[in-house]
Design a protein around this motif. Structure first.
Motif, PDB file in Angstrom:
ATOM      1  N   TRP A  28     -38.340  59.228  -2.220  1.00 17.24           N
ATOM      2  CA  TRP A  28     -37.092  59.624  -1.561  1.00 17.24           C
ATOM      3  C   TRP A  28     -36.564  58.435  -0.757  1.00 17.24           C
ATOM      4  O   TRP A  28     -37.255  57.438  -0.597  1.00 17.24           O
ATOM      5  CB  TRP A  28     -37.311  60.842  -0.670  1.00 17.24           C
ATOM      6  N   ARG A 105     -32.299  65.886  -2.350  1.00 18.27           N
ATOM      7  CA  ARG A 105     -32.722  67.202  -1.849  1.00 18.27           C
ATOM      8  C   ARG A 105     -33.969  67.653  -2.613  1.00 18.27           C
ATOM      9  O   ARG A 105     -34.105  67.413  -3.791  1.00 18.27           O
ATOM     10  CB  ARG A 105     -31.629  68.237  -2.061  1.00 18.27           C
ATOM     11  N   GLY A 106     -34.881  68.265  -1.888  1.00 15.89           N
ATOM     12  CA  GLY A 106     -36.096  68.784  -2.504  1.00 15.89           C
ATOM     13  C   GLY A 106     -37.271  67.830  -2.487  1.00 15.89           C
ATOM     14  O   GLY A 106     -38.397  68.246  -2.728  1.00 15.89           O
ATOM     15  N   ARG A 107     -37.016  66.529  -2.226  1.00 15.44           N
ATOM     16  CA  ARG A 107     -38.124  65.568  -2.190  1.00 15.44           C
ATOM     17  C   ARG A 107     -38.301  64.927  -0.821  1.00 15.44           C
ATOM     18  O   ARG A 107     -39.242  64.170  -0.609  1.00 15.44           O
ATOM     19  CB  ARG A 107     -37.910  64.472  -3.231  1.00 15.44           C
TER      20      ARG A 107
END
Length: 117
Positions: A28, A105-107
């Protein structure tokens, strides 16, 4: 007539929507930078891995442009100077807005601020 600047190729598209190396390792980033010579997208120096600067060191490519929505500045690694404005690079000029900052997003870990430089 477009400006001609050594180290900037305005016709090269970006390598993708996110940091090349972070995408390959499910990493990220905080912000993204676009190499103005070859289009490589790398993460900024606040990001844990600092891939944009690593790319500049490895290749000698002098300029990056912000790959953040609403930003159009360039940074020259050789002179350590920032420039506002310059040649217009081929689109897209920023990562997808829905990707988020930091992203993607999400990581991004919940404690992401403890990992930045």
């Amino acid at each position: 007539m477009s400006q001609v600047v050594a180290g900037i190729d305005p016709d090269v598209p970006p390598s993708g929507p996110g940091c090349v190396e972070c995408e390959a390792t499910d990493g990220w980033w905080v912000h993204l930078r676009r190499c103005a010579e070859c289009g490589h997208i790398g993460c900024c120096d606040s990001s844990p891995a600092q891939h944009a600067t690593a790319h500049a060191r490895e290749t000698g490519h002098p300029f990056v442009q912000s790959y953040e929505p609403g930003e159009n500045w360039f940074w020259n690694y050789q002179t350590e100077q920032m420039y506002h404005g310059g040649p217009e690079l081929v689109p897209p000029r920023n990562h997808p807005v829905e990707q988020g900052v930091p992203g993607p997003r999400g990581r991004v870990p919940a404690d992401w601020q403890a990992h930045i430089h």
